[in-house]
Design an enzyme around this catalytic site. Structure first.
Site, PDB file in Angstrom:
ATOM      1  N   GLU A  35     -16.135  26.104  30.275  1.00  0.00           N
ATOM      2  CA  GLU A  35     -16.332  25.923  28.837  1.00  0.00           C
ATOM      3  C   GLU A  35     -17.624  26.605  28.420  1.00  0.00           C
ATOM      4  O   GLU A  35     -18.660  26.428  29.066  1.00  0.00           O
ATOM      5  CB  GLU A  35     -16.404  24.424  28.498  1.00  0.00           C
ATOM      6  CG  GLU A  35     -16.693  24.178  27.015  1.00  0.00           C
ATOM      7  CD  GLU A  35     -16.644  22.705  26.606  1.00  0.00           C
ATOM      8  OE1 GLU A  35     -16.542  21.830  27.491  1.00  0.00           O
ATOM      9  OE2 GLU A  35     -16.710  22.440  25.388  1.00  0.00           O
ATOM     10  N   GLU A 213     -13.464  15.176  31.333  1.00  0.00           N
ATOM     11  CA  GLU A 213     -14.829  15.703  31.252  1.00  0.00           C
ATOM     12  C   GLU A 213     -15.853  14.591  31.367  1.00  0.00           C
ATOM     13  O   GLU A 213     -15.533  13.423  31.191  1.00  0.00           O
ATOM     14  CB  GLU A 213     -15.037  16.515  29.971  1.00  0.00           C
ATOM     15  CG  GLU A 213     -15.040  15.715  28.701  1.00  0.00           C
ATOM     16  CD  GLU A 213     -15.290  16.583  27.472  1.00  0.00           C
ATOM     17  OE1 GLU A 213     -15.846  17.682  27.594  1.00  0.00           O
ATOM     18  OE2 GLU A 213     -14.919  16.130  26.377  1.00  0.00           O
TER      19      GLU A 213
HETATM   20  P1  C2E Z   1     -18.265  18.827  24.019  1.00  0.00           P
HETATM   21  O1  C2E Z   1     -17.414  19.948  23.521  1.00  0.00           O
HETATM   22  O2  C2E Z   1     -17.586  17.504  24.241  1.00  0.00           O
HETATM   23  O3  C2E Z   1     -18.960  19.355  25.336  1.00  0.00           O
HETATM   24  C1  C2E Z   1     -19.166  18.581  26.498  1.00  0.00           C
HETATM   25  C2  C2E Z   1     -20.569  18.045  26.553  1.00  0.00           C
HETATM   26  O4  C2E Z   1     -20.676  17.131  27.657  1.00  0.00           O
HETATM   27  C3  C2E Z   1     -21.612  19.124  26.816  1.00  0.00           C
HETATM   28  O5  C2E Z   1     -22.798  18.749  26.132  1.00  0.00           O
HETATM   29  C4  C2E Z   1     -21.831  19.020  28.318  1.00  0.00           C
HETATM   30  O6  C2E Z   1     -23.087  19.509  28.732  1.00  0.00           O
HETATM   31  C5  C2E Z   1     -21.748  17.510  28.496  1.00  0.00           C
HETATM   32  N1  C2E Z   1     -21.413  17.134  29.877  1.00  0.00           N
HETATM   33  C6  C2E Z   1     -20.650  17.820  30.748  1.00  0.00           C
HETATM   34  N2  C2E Z   1     -20.518  17.177  31.913  1.00  0.00           N
HETATM   35  C7  C2E Z   1     -21.219  16.024  31.800  1.00  0.00           C
HETATM   36  C8  C2E Z   1     -21.456  14.912  32.693  1.00  0.00           C
HETATM   37  O7  C2E Z   1     -20.988  14.848  33.816  1.00  0.00           O
HETATM   38  N3  C2E Z   1     -22.236  13.907  32.226  1.00  0.00           N
HETATM   39  C9  C2E Z   1     -22.771  13.925  30.975  1.00  0.00           C
HETATM   40  N4  C2E Z   1     -23.533  12.879  30.609  1.00  0.00           N
HETATM   41  N5  C2E Z   1     -22.552  14.941  30.090  1.00  0.00           N
HETATM   42  C10 C2E Z   1     -21.788  15.978  30.508  1.00  0.00           C
HETATM   43  P2  C2E Z   1     -23.578  19.810  25.248  1.00  0.00           P
HETATM   44  O8  C2E Z   1     -23.550  21.133  25.905  1.00  0.00           O
HETATM   45  O9  C2E Z   1     -24.886  19.172  24.914  1.00  0.00           O
HETATM   46  O10 C2E Z   1     -22.698  19.934  23.942  1.00  0.00           O
HETATM   47  C11 C2E Z   1     -22.579  18.864  23.042  1.00  0.00           C
HETATM   48  C12 C2E Z   1     -21.547  19.157  21.975  1.00  0.00           C
HETATM   49  O11 C2E Z   1     -21.983  20.215  21.114  1.00  0.00           O
HETATM   50  C13 C2E Z   1     -20.217  19.647  22.534  1.00  0.00           C
HETATM   51  O12 C2E Z   1     -19.482  18.564  22.997  1.00  0.00           O
HETATM   52  C14 C2E Z   1     -19.623  20.317  21.307  1.00  0.00           C
HETATM   53  O13 C2E Z   1     -19.069  19.356  20.444  1.00  0.00           O
HETATM   54  C15 C2E Z   1     -20.847  20.915  20.645  1.00  0.00           C
HETATM   55  N6  C2E Z   1     -20.953  22.351  21.000  1.00  0.00           N
HETATM   56  C16 C2E Z   1     -21.513  22.909  22.105  1.00  0.00           C
HETATM   57  N7  C2E Z   1     -21.402  24.252  22.051  1.00  0.00           N
HETATM   58  C17 C2E Z   1     -20.746  24.563  20.903  1.00  0.00           C
HETATM   59  C18 C2E Z   1     -20.335  25.798  20.285  1.00  0.00           C
HETATM   60  O14 C2E Z   1     -20.522  26.918  20.780  1.00  0.00           O
HETATM   61  N8  C2E Z   1     -19.674  25.686  19.086  1.00  0.00           N
HETATM   62  C19 C2E Z   1     -19.433  24.474  18.494  1.00  0.00           C
HETATM   63  N9  C2E Z   1     -18.785  24.467  17.339  1.00  0.00           N
HETATM   64  N10 C2E Z   1     -19.804  23.322  19.049  1.00  0.00           N
HETATM   65  C20 C2E Z   1     -20.456  23.342  20.244  1.00  0.00           C
HETATM   66 CA    CA Z   2     -15.416  17.221  24.730  1.00  0.00          CA
HETATM   67 CA    CA Z   3     -15.575  21.023  24.014  1.00  0.00          CA
END
Ligand code: C2E
Ligand code: CA
Ligand code: CA
Length: 242
Positions: A35, A213
């Protein structure tokens, strides 16, 4: 205020970088997907996590520009890996709800991918469950066009909000991504297990691929393997990485 003051210069300076978090095959542990996740790296090296700015950009509309910058970087990465002869897993891109209000979104993303000569079926679009409350006809139209264009489509954060069981049968999804919230506590409760089991069974009956996830522990991995959940994304295997 900080975010809004600096967002335009940040986009111009290329401060929004793509990190990738691998998705592994539950059975073999092999990387079969990744991702793309945005990270904002300031010129002084400070890294800002998406939780701090994505909600602001969703409010003020800047998210569409930021998303396309991320899509462009990710697609350029795929192009480079293709040229280098690398084996490339399916790359998932997050689609904000603003795009689903734009009838021209499928044309825009097709143009971007086609221009760089990347096959559309190497890309999966993650559409969050909460979006299923949007205008149904428009959503169905846009998603059908994306699907027909050859992209794979995933319902993200399934189980986090108002899961519309009806809509997942109407919309052309390939993959169902079980929300990390189910795995937040390190021990799986019997109730959690019951819900996850039913969701995986439901997805299988609908011929959808399943991804869990936010998976962090041995116990969770063993449970998901026994259950036959297809893929796992979480710190247990890999964190997001540059
Ligand atoms: P999401 O799409 O649900 O992405 C998964 C989030 O869970 C990511 O946080 C990831 O780092 C985190 N994660 C993955 N594995 C684990 C784990 O084992 N434990 C825990 N505690 N967390 C885990 P991240 O990278 O901080 O992203 C947060 C949210 O921000 C994403 O949730 C998504 O909604 C948004 N986001 C991130 N990148 C983009 C992007 O390029 N475009 C858009 N529109 N939204 C984004
Ligand atoms: Ca997600
Ligand atoms: Ca996602």
């Amino acid at each position: 205020q900080y975010v809004e003051t600096h967002m335009v210069e940040a986009l111009d300076n290329g401060e929004f970088k793509v990190f990738y978090q691998p998705k592994v095959c539950t059975e073999t542990g092999e990387i079969v997907g990744a991702e793309a996740l945005v990270r904002w790296i300031r010129p002084d090296g400070e890294m800002i996590s998406p939780g701090k700015f994505v909600p602001v950009f969703e409010q003020n509309g800047f998210i569409t520009d930021m998303d396309f910058a991320i899509y462009r970087s990710a697609i350029a990465d795929i192009k480079r890996w293709m040229r280098d002869g690398k084996k490339i897993p399916t790359i998932s891109l997050n689609v904000s709800r603003q795009h689903m209000r734009d009838e021209t979104f499928p044309d825009k993303i097709c143009a971007l991918v086609d221009n760089l000569g990347v096959p559309r079926n190497m890309i999966e679009l993650e559409i969050t469950e909460s979006m299923l409350t949007e205008n149904m006809n428009r959503l169905l139209d846009i998603m059908t066009r994306l699907k027909e264009a050859g992209f794979r489509i995933s319902v993200d954060d399934f189980g986090s909000g108002y899961s519309s069981l009806n809509l997942i049968t109407l919309l052309p999804f390939d993959t169902l991504k079980i929300d990390g919230g189910f795995f937040l506590r390190n021990d799986l409760t019997e109730k959690n297990k019951a819900v996850i089991t039913s969701v995986v069974e439901l997805a299988k009956n609908l011929k959808l691929t399943t991804v869990s996830e936010g998976v962090e522990t041995d116990e969770q991995v063993t449970f998901l393997r026994e259950l036959g959940c297809d893929m796992i994304q979480g710190y247990y295997y890999y964190k997001p990485m540059p």
